[in-house]
Design a protein around this motif. Sequence first.
Motif, PDB file in Angstrom:
ATOM      1  N   PRO A 250      -1.649   1.171  15.559  1.00  0.00           N
ATOM      2  CA  PRO A 250      -1.673   0.518  14.337  1.00  0.00           C
ATOM      3  C   PRO A 250      -1.725   0.793  14.008  1.00  0.00           C
ATOM      4  O   PRO A 250      -2.957   1.166  12.273  1.00  0.00           O
ATOM      5  N   MET A 251      -0.946   1.471  12.981  1.00  0.00           N
ATOM      6  CA  MET A 251      -0.246   2.306  11.894  1.00  0.00           C
ATOM      7  C   MET A 251       0.950   1.943  10.733  1.00  0.00           C
ATOM      8  O   MET A 251       1.915   1.796  11.368  1.00  0.00           O
ATOM      9  N   TYR A 252       0.320   1.007   9.900  1.00  0.00           N
ATOM     10  CA  TYR A 252       1.586   0.054   9.295  1.00  0.00           C
ATOM     11  C   TYR A 252       1.393   0.335   7.869  1.00  0.00           C
ATOM     12  O   TYR A 252       0.690   1.679   6.959  1.00  0.00           O
ATOM     13  N   PHE A 253       2.552   0.547   7.389  1.00  0.00           N
ATOM     14  CA  PHE A 253       3.207   0.881   5.705  1.00  0.00           C
ATOM     15  C   PHE A 253       2.465  -0.235   4.870  1.00  0.00           C
ATOM     16  O   PHE A 253       3.470  -1.627   5.160  1.00  0.00           O
ATOM     17  N   ASP A 254       1.827  -0.875   3.725  1.00  0.00           N
ATOM     18  CA  ASP A 254       1.398  -1.325   3.202  1.00  0.00           C
ATOM     19  C   ASP A 254       1.894  -1.271   1.769  1.00  0.00           C
ATOM     20  O   ASP A 254       0.953   0.039   0.756  1.00  0.00           O
ATOM     21  N   GLY A 262      -3.924   1.163  -4.140  1.00  0.00           N
ATOM     22  CA  GLY A 262      -3.782   2.140  -2.819  1.00  0.00           C
ATOM     23  C   GLY A 262      -3.522   2.682  -1.987  1.00  0.00           C
ATOM     24  O   GLY A 262      -2.502   4.284  -2.327  1.00  0.00           O
ATOM     25  N   SER A 263      -4.130   3.059  -0.428  1.00  0.00           N
ATOM     26  CA  SER A 263      -3.136   4.084   0.726  1.00  0.00           C
ATOM     27  C   SER A 263      -1.414   3.318   1.264  1.00  0.00           C
ATOM     28  O   SER A 263      -1.606   2.231   1.020  1.00  0.00           O
ATOM     29  N   LEU A 264      -0.650   4.371   0.743  1.00  0.00           N
ATOM     30  CA  LEU A 264       0.878   3.625   1.736  1.00  0.00           C
ATOM     31  C   LEU A 264       0.507   3.648   3.387  1.00  0.00           C
ATOM     32  O   LEU A 264       1.286   2.366   3.691  1.00  0.00           O
ATOM     33  N   LEU A 265      -0.282   3.853   3.837  1.00  0.00           N
ATOM     34  CA  LEU A 265      -1.053   3.375   5.030  1.00  0.00           C
ATOM     35  C   LEU A 265      -2.109   2.936   5.808  1.00  0.00           C
ATOM     36  O   LEU A 265      -3.098   3.219   5.308  1.00  0.00           O
ATOM     37  N   SER A 266      -2.142   2.104   6.600  1.00  0.00           N
ATOM     38  CA  SER A 266      -2.927   1.122   6.476  1.00  0.00           C
ATOM     39  C   SER A 266      -3.245   1.632   8.544  1.00  0.00           C
ATOM     40  O   SER A 266      -2.647   0.941   8.842  1.00  0.00           O
ATOM     41  N   TRP A 267      -4.246   1.841   8.409  1.00  0.00           N
ATOM     42  CA  TRP A 267      -4.682   1.621  10.783  1.00  0.00           C
ATOM     43  C   TRP A 267      -5.380   0.694  10.179  1.00  0.00           C
ATOM     44  O   TRP A 267      -7.090   1.004  10.280  1.00  0.00           O
ATOM     45  N   ARG A 268      -5.127  -0.070  11.563  1.00  0.00           N
ATOM     46  CA  ARG A 268      -5.800  -1.579  11.817  1.00  0.00           C
ATOM     47  C   ARG A 268      -6.143  -1.260  12.926  1.00  0.00           C
ATOM     48  O   ARG A 268      -5.764  -2.029  13.830  1.00  0.00           O
ATOM     49  N   PRO A 269      -7.288  -0.636  13.760  1.00  0.00           N
ATOM     50  CA  PRO A 269      -7.452  -0.452  15.317  1.00  0.00           C
ATOM     51  C   PRO A 269      -7.369  -1.783  16.179  1.00  0.00           C
ATOM     52  O   PRO A 269      -7.317  -2.004  17.031  1.00  0.00           O
ATOM     53  N   ASP A 270      -8.062  -2.703  14.802  1.00  0.00           N
ATOM     54  CA  ASP A 270      -8.254  -4.264  15.732  1.00  0.00           C
ATOM     55  C   ASP A 270      -7.312  -4.707  16.525  1.00  0.00           C
ATOM     56  O   ASP A 270      -7.061  -6.101  17.201  1.00  0.00           O
ATOM     57  N   ASP A 271      -5.260  -4.642  15.877  1.00  0.00           N
ATOM     58  CA  ASP A 271      -5.133  -4.396  16.303  1.00  0.00           C
ATOM     59  C   ASP A 271      -3.895  -3.763  17.854  1.00  0.00           C
ATOM     60  O   ASP A 271      -3.674  -4.249  18.560  1.00  0.00           O
ATOM     61  N   GLY A 272      -5.218  -2.837  18.042  1.00  0.00           N
ATOM     62  CA  GLY A 272      -4.642  -2.329  19.933  1.00  0.00           C
ATOM     63  C   GLY A 272      -3.083  -1.506  19.593  1.00  0.00           C
ATOM     64  O   GLY A 272      -2.299  -1.282  18.690  1.00  0.00           O
TER      65      GLY A 272
END
Length: 480
Positions: A250-254, A262-272
């Motif tokens: 769950p490492m997305y480009f934002d 802000g950050s270009l990359l977003s870590w969203r662990p809730d997505d699995g």
Amino acid sequence: MTATVPSAPSPGAPPPVDAAHDPHLSGLFEPVIDEIDAGDLEVVGELPSEMDGMYLRNGPNPRFTPLGSYVFPLEGDGMVHGLRVSGGKARYANRFVHTPMLDTEIAAGRALWGGLMTGYTPSAEEVGPALAGAVKDLPDINVVRHGGKLLALAESAPPYALTPELATRGRETFGGSLPAGICAHPKVDPRTGEMVVFCYGLEAPYLTWSVLGPDGSARRTPTAVPDVDVPVMIHDMALTERFVVLVLGPMYFDVAAAMRGGSLLSWRPDDGTRIALIPRDGGPVRWAHTDAFWSWHSANAYDRDDGGVVLDFVEWSRPGGLSPDTGPVVGGLARAEIDPVRGSITRTFLTEPHGMEFPRVDDRRLGQRHDVVALGTKTGHHELASGEFDAVLWVDTAAGRSVTWDAGDLSVGEPCFVPRPGDDDATHGWWVTFATDRTDRSSWFVVLPGADPGSGPVARVRIPLRVPLGLHGAWLPTQE
């Protein structure tokens, strides 16, 4: 290289990073500038007489101090280091991968592009209309030979073709069939000679896969992977006889967040984390889902007789410096057993989780059942930067045992297997890597015996230039 007089920096350019205090721009990672050729190198021990070919390794090597930010291992100008071995002798050469952006910076005598997390691009007044607003090409991660072409690989962008002497030919789009580029870790099927690749992007289709035949022509042009509706970062892949295996952490480009500062990359662990099993025959994609983990690199995958898939990879609890979380990052060699029908995943660690990376197998086993996985690892005896290792670990996944070569004062790179020509027995080959001495910064090409790698080198070749710690490489036999 020819010295240049730096031009004045643009008023809108971000300031240079503090290279002296960045662990990946100093110490054993400190970039080198010289491009050299040297023969008749000093050999300690004896190079195997059957070893005939070239070992190449790529890695980030910024020619000028980066502007604004620097994120290892994702950016930095590419530099390919090559050691040619034949008849018990060795010759070394290194070259920058000369992209148009790098050559423009060399002409200016300074960095012109900002780091990935900065997003700054120079104006037409600085670099001309053709390069104004362009993102800097970064073919700095890996190197592969396929279809008669030697390619320096970037992160989901067009690779750059090199000559056998490592001079840069230019961007490679495979006759225009893959204009968006390919991944940094393609996999070549030793049974079919096909090279399978993927590419992710910031716009739809966010993820595609393709196949290049043994001659380098496109057998499958970019094919969208369904059910990927946001831009996601994927660094590596694996291959079985039936499937292309992709791990979607769950490492997305934002981009919107990056434009707001802000950050270009977003870590969203809730997505699995999801694993895609893409049938190589073009059938429907099978998905499996589990709790969140991150993986930079896969060792290998293969099909089980019962229809399941086994994937050996390095698993991390999160992607380290790329996520805002604090606290320890746990990682180690792991195995995922995937049921394509039920969409289930069972994960187990094959080692005690601690610092390790760059898993490799004998490339002749790619896509098939393997026994030994080699990795760079940390002994815990020395204070090392992230991405720096002072030992090589070999894990026999079939026998359930492992062996380690403690490199002492040497910091080692990714291990790479060199088979003995015409011999299928992996214990008759050798494991090789570049290594640098932390006490005097001298660099070496190290050759370890496949039968007993923990016993230490049978040969060391002194490199006449310090080889900065880098990323991935390949052994290219002279006769192939």
